[in-house]
Write a protein that holds these residues in place. Structure first.
Motif, PDB file in Angstrom:
ATOM      1  N   ASP A 764       0.883  -1.505  -0.260  1.00 25.60           N
ATOM      2  CA  ASP A 764       0.081   0.097   0.156  1.00 25.60           C
ATOM      3  C   ASP A 764       0.692   1.565  -0.119  1.00 25.60           C
ATOM      4  O   ASP A 764       1.721   1.039   0.755  1.00 25.60           O
ATOM      5  N   ARG A 765       0.377   2.661  -1.130  1.00 24.62           N
ATOM      6  CA  ARG A 765       1.878   3.147  -1.270  1.00 24.62           C
ATOM      7  C   ARG A 765       0.434   4.229  -0.850  1.00 24.62           C
ATOM      8  O   ARG A 765       0.557   5.828  -1.752  1.00 24.62           O
ATOM      9  N   GLY A 766      -0.079   4.315  -0.049  1.00 22.51           N
ATOM     10  CA  GLY A 766      -1.243   5.001  -0.100  1.00 22.51           C
ATOM     11  C   GLY A 766      -2.425   5.834  -1.441  1.00 22.51           C
ATOM     12  O   GLY A 766      -2.922   5.036  -1.667  1.00 22.51           O
ATOM     13  N   THR A 767      -2.779   6.840  -1.521  1.00 21.96           N
ATOM     14  CA  THR A 767      -4.092   7.459  -2.158  1.00 21.96           C
ATOM     15  C   THR A 767      -3.744   8.539  -3.047  1.00 21.96           C
ATOM     16  O   THR A 767      -2.353   9.708  -2.645  1.00 21.96           O
ATOM     17  N   VAL A 768      -3.958   9.259  -4.581  1.00 24.19           N
ATOM     18  CA  VAL A 768      -3.542   9.814  -5.091  1.00 24.19           C
ATOM     19  C   VAL A 768      -5.032  10.281  -5.126  1.00 24.19           C
ATOM     20  O   VAL A 768      -5.803  10.050  -5.802  1.00 24.19           O
TER      21      VAL A 768
END
Length: 858
Positions: A764-768
């Motif tokens: 998981d690399r967050g949200t854009v």
């Protein structure tokens, strides 16, 4: 004979009759003309509307770029000392600048010659660029225990603040660097290395053996008879290894092999203590140093053309006096800059004179400018070489392989006094300055990384203050430009669709559905909030003081706008432009396309991008590496292959890495196409060669060609590797990876959304969050109105078709009217002829009857 002229003889006005009849017949033409004029007027009106909409589209396109609303301004109180500019990454604030030294390029001058055109000699001239430094001696054990007394060391006339706590190379380097803005000199602490501790003798005696390195207990209260294997077992313990790492200490080798050594890269001291070793046990007795020892290191000063003084500079490892006398260095060292390539120039019979050498150097474009000066002496002609780059890392080292005369003229090794055949007349210097008291050095006079988002152009030494502030004027201008662009289109729409009660005249497009659709669509879009910014304090135009007035125009509340700029400056860009914001600091928005839908997209990485990397297995820190003359390697880098020549010599690990990187990146097959590598040595002394590019296009493959084998540098490591593209999903859908960039797949909501994934972590690399601001949205809406397939084009296309149909109907009607007129004229001409004939008959009969009447009466 019948009369040929109509109306003659019958008194019938055929022309008038036909003309009147044709006026009645021609009434449909008049109706067509009125309809055509109406269509033409609407066509012209749509042209005006399209022009206004196109102007609006151009105006808002200029506002769709985030930088329009993220501008900062910067200024100094004395532009003669420094001029500045700021970009969107700047941070508002005030800074005090004190520039004590400006960057300078090195200049070397040869000995004089009687002629500039006579033969000198032939051979190969190799230029290397790097740093000339002054290495200090290893600090004594006395310094480790007592420090360096105050006043012991001065550099270029400035006293270095030393004391009892200045008891290591690390501490000494800190104190020297605190004064670098005044001295123009920086210091680097060299790694502290114990060297091999030698064979470990099994301990004997009644006492338990203990070993401590840098305060970390390796063996504590062990059983008598501790052997070398026990030492290695303890060092393999992850807890002990972790404690050593926390102390900044690494180790190589083994006690069993007698090769164990400890290193501290920051130059801090390493204290090794033993107890219970007996008369002939442990490490320390083996090397004859007793039960404990402090290992120290030294510092290196850059640049080397310094003057050393003080009451006892030997405590700091230096000798009093000038390190460079009359342009000749003594006791200095040269370290090649890995970022600047080595280049060789061939001098043959075509260019073996002073002029020829000058021209050959300039033609080669190697980063050196050559000229000839005449000093008016008996041997006036001197070759002058100046580095094209300023800064300490651009000092020159010149090696000549050829005729003795050429060597005598140009050889220049700043690390060997006897090999300095040229004289330094201008030393390479860095810019030295302080920013709010913090010392900063740079090889250039233009600094772009000293203050975030600010570019400094330094013109001369001196002090000035610098102010960075938000460019509110730019934001105000952008917002007002947006408002004006809308009001211009609103004015055009009103003139085309309004009704004037006084003149009882309506606009050409009054009641027109197309104009009404456009007007309603624009207003609805401008009054709707930007949903993706719902959590922001700014998500509507009214939040920044832009609102509709009673007359339908837009107006700006300057007070409210200024408040928004002051409190929510970074949010205004998203209100107007298409922009993406990431919750992960190592994930960043790159770009989007017209197909990208606004929304929040989760990013998950299954494969971080990797660069091709070849890592060695040889400990290059153990001993210097010798590269034989004529050594060449075959290298494939990304999609290019070439032979790379390595400079012969004996190298420490760091200098070997610098030489190798310079040699590879300086090879024309690579440098001309922008590919390159980074070469470094890790804490274990292993060499790493890494492509600068990420992804499947990244490749490193090495093979021997001649001279020293590449296995000497890399050992049994694999000599080939290929990088990997980033892989993962955007918004739950598989995305396309290229290097570090991940792009949303076609057909998905994230279609065309491109993001850069830095770092090495997956998952998981967050949200854009991708949003489209008003300018971007209106730009898209304008395309539906004025585009090739837009609403206005469709409407004007229909009007043009109708006008063409009217033309066709007019032509057909005109043809029918011509036929009708011809028929009328034929009919009335026939009538005219008949009437004329009847008139003639009537006259004849009248004459005959009159004759009969006269005969009767007579």
């Amino acid at each position: 004979m019948a009369l040929s002229a109509s109306g003659i003889g019958s008194n019938l006005d055929v022309n008038s009759i036909v003309q009147q009849l044709m006026q009645v017949e021609s009434q449909p033409l008049t109706s067509l003309a009125k309809k055509e004029a109406s269509y033409q007027s609407k066509l012209s009106a749509y042209g005006s509307l399209k022009g206004a909409l196109s102007s609006f589209q151009s105006a808002i396109a200029a506002l769709a770029t985030p930088s329009k609303f993220q501008a900062y301004s910067a200024s100094t109180t004395d532009a003669a000392i420094a001029s500045v500019s700021a970009n969107s990454q700047a941070v508002p604030g005030s800074y005090n600048l004190n520039i004590t030294q400006l960057a300078q390029a090195q200049t070397l001058t040869s000995s004089g010659r009687t002629s500039a055109t006579s033969d000198v000699g032939t051979g190969t001239i190799t230029f290397q660029f790097g740093t000339i430094s002054l290495p200090g001696a290893r600090l004594s054990t006395a310094v480790a225990s007592s420090g360096i007394a105050a006043g012991s060391l001065t550099i270029n006339g400035t006293t270095i603040a030393t004391s009892a706590s200045t008891n290591s190379a690390k501490a000494l380097a800190v104190q020297i660097n605190l004064a670098s803005a005044t001295t123009g000199v920086t210091a680097a602490a060299q790694p502290t290395d114990t060297g091999s501790l030698g064979a470990f003798t099994t301990t004997v005696g009644p006492d338990d053996y203990s070993l401590s390195v840098g305060g970390v207990n390796i063996i504590s209260g062990g059983v008598p008879g501790t052997d070398a294997a026990a030492i290695d077992t303890q060092l393999a313990n992850s807890s002990i290894a972790g404690s050593l790492k926390s102390a900044g200490i690494s180790f190589t080798g083994t006690a069993v092999d007698g090769t164990l050594r400890f290193t501290r890269n920051d130059g801090g001291n390493i204290l090794i203590q033993e107890s219970g070793a007996g008369a002939n046990g442990g490490f320390m007795d083996t090397v004859g140093i007793g039960p404990s020892k402090v290992f120290t290191s030294s510092v290196v000063l850059t640049p080397a053309n310094v003057t050393i003084g003080g009451s006892d500079p030997s405590l700091a490892g230096f000798t009093a006096g000038a390190a460079a006398i009359n342009g000749i260095y003594s006791n200095s060292a040269f370290a090649q800059d890995a970022l600047q390539a080595s280049t060789s120039i061939t001098i043959d019979n075509s260019n073996r004179s002073l002029q020829g050498i000058r021209d050959a150097i300039n033609k080669a474009s190697i980063g050196v400018t050559a000229s000839i000066v005449s000093d008016g002496s008996a041997q006036p002609y001197r070759l002058v070489l100046t580095s094209n780059k300023t800064g300490e890392t651009s000092s020159m080292k010149i090696s000549v392989d050829g005729d003795d005369a050429l060597k005598e003229l140009l050889n220049y090794d700043p690390g060997i006094a006897s090999a300095q055949k040229m004289t330094e007349t201008s030393a390479a210097k860095n810019t030295a300055l302080t920013v709010n008291g913090i010392s900063i050095t740079s090889p250039a006079k233009t600094l772009s990384d000293a203050i975030q988002g600010v570019t400094l152009n330094l013109n001369k030494t001196g002090s000035t203050s610098l102010t960075v502030s938000r460019d509110t004027n730019s934001v105000n201008a952008a917002v007002n430009a947006f408002v004006k662009a809308y009001n211009d289109i609103d004015k055009t729409l009103k003139s085309l669709t309004s009704y004037n009660a006084e003149t009882k005249q309506g606009g050409i497009l009054l009641g027109d559905s197309t104009a009404r659709t456009i007007q309603t669509g624009v207003r609805q879009m401008m009054t709707a909030a930007i949903g993706e910014l719902s959590g922001s304090a700014v998500n509507t135009l009214s939040d920044i003081g832009v609102a509709f007035q009673k007359d339908g125009t837009l107006a700006v509340d300057s007070t409210k706008l200024q408040k928004a700029v002051t409190n929510n400056f970074s949010d205004i860009a998203a209100l107007f432009s298409a922009i993406g914001n990431s919750s992960d600091s190592l994930t960043s928005f790159v770009t989007s396309t017209s197909a990208t839908k606004a929304g929040k997209y989760a990013v998950n990485i299954t494969q971080p991008a990797e660069r091709a990397m070849v890592t060695g297995t040889v400990d290059l820190n153990a001993s210097p590496v010798t590269i034989a003359s004529g050594t060449r390697i075959k290298l494939t880098l990304d999609d290019k292959s070439a032979t790379v020549s390595l400079s012969a010599g004996s190298y420490t690990s760091s200098r070997l890495a610098a030489m190798l990187q310079s040699a590879i990146n300086g090879t024309s097959a690579f440098s001309s196409t922008g590919v390159g590598v980074t070469v470094s040595v890790d804490e274990n002394g292993h060499l790493g060669i890494v492509s600068k590019r990420y992804g499947s296009v990244s490749k490193v493959e090495i093979a021997d060609e001649a001279g020293t084998s590449i296995t000497t540098l890399l050992g049994a490591a694999s000599l080939s590797d290929t990088g990997k593209d980033v892989a993962g999903t955007i918004g739950g859908a598989a995305a396309t990876g290229s290097g570090q960039e991940l792009t949303g797949a076609a057909g998905t909501s994230a279609d065309g959304l491109k993001i850069l994934i830095a770092g090495t972590s997956g998952g998981d690399r967050g949200t854009v969050t991708f949003s489209r601001g008003y300018a971007d949205r209106l730009g898209g809406l304008m395309n539906t109105y004025v585009g090739a397939d837009g609403l206005i084009s469709s409407r004007t296309s229909g009007l043009n078709t109708s006008i063409k149909d009217i033309g066709k109907a007019r032509n057909a009607l005109s043809q029918r009217l011509e036929a009708t007129e011809a028929r009328y004229r034929a009919q009335f001409t026939a009538l005219d002829t008949l009437l004329s004939s009847m008139n003639q008959t009537s006259s004849y009969l009248s004459q005959q009857l009159a004759s009969l009447s006269s005969l009767s009466s007579s």
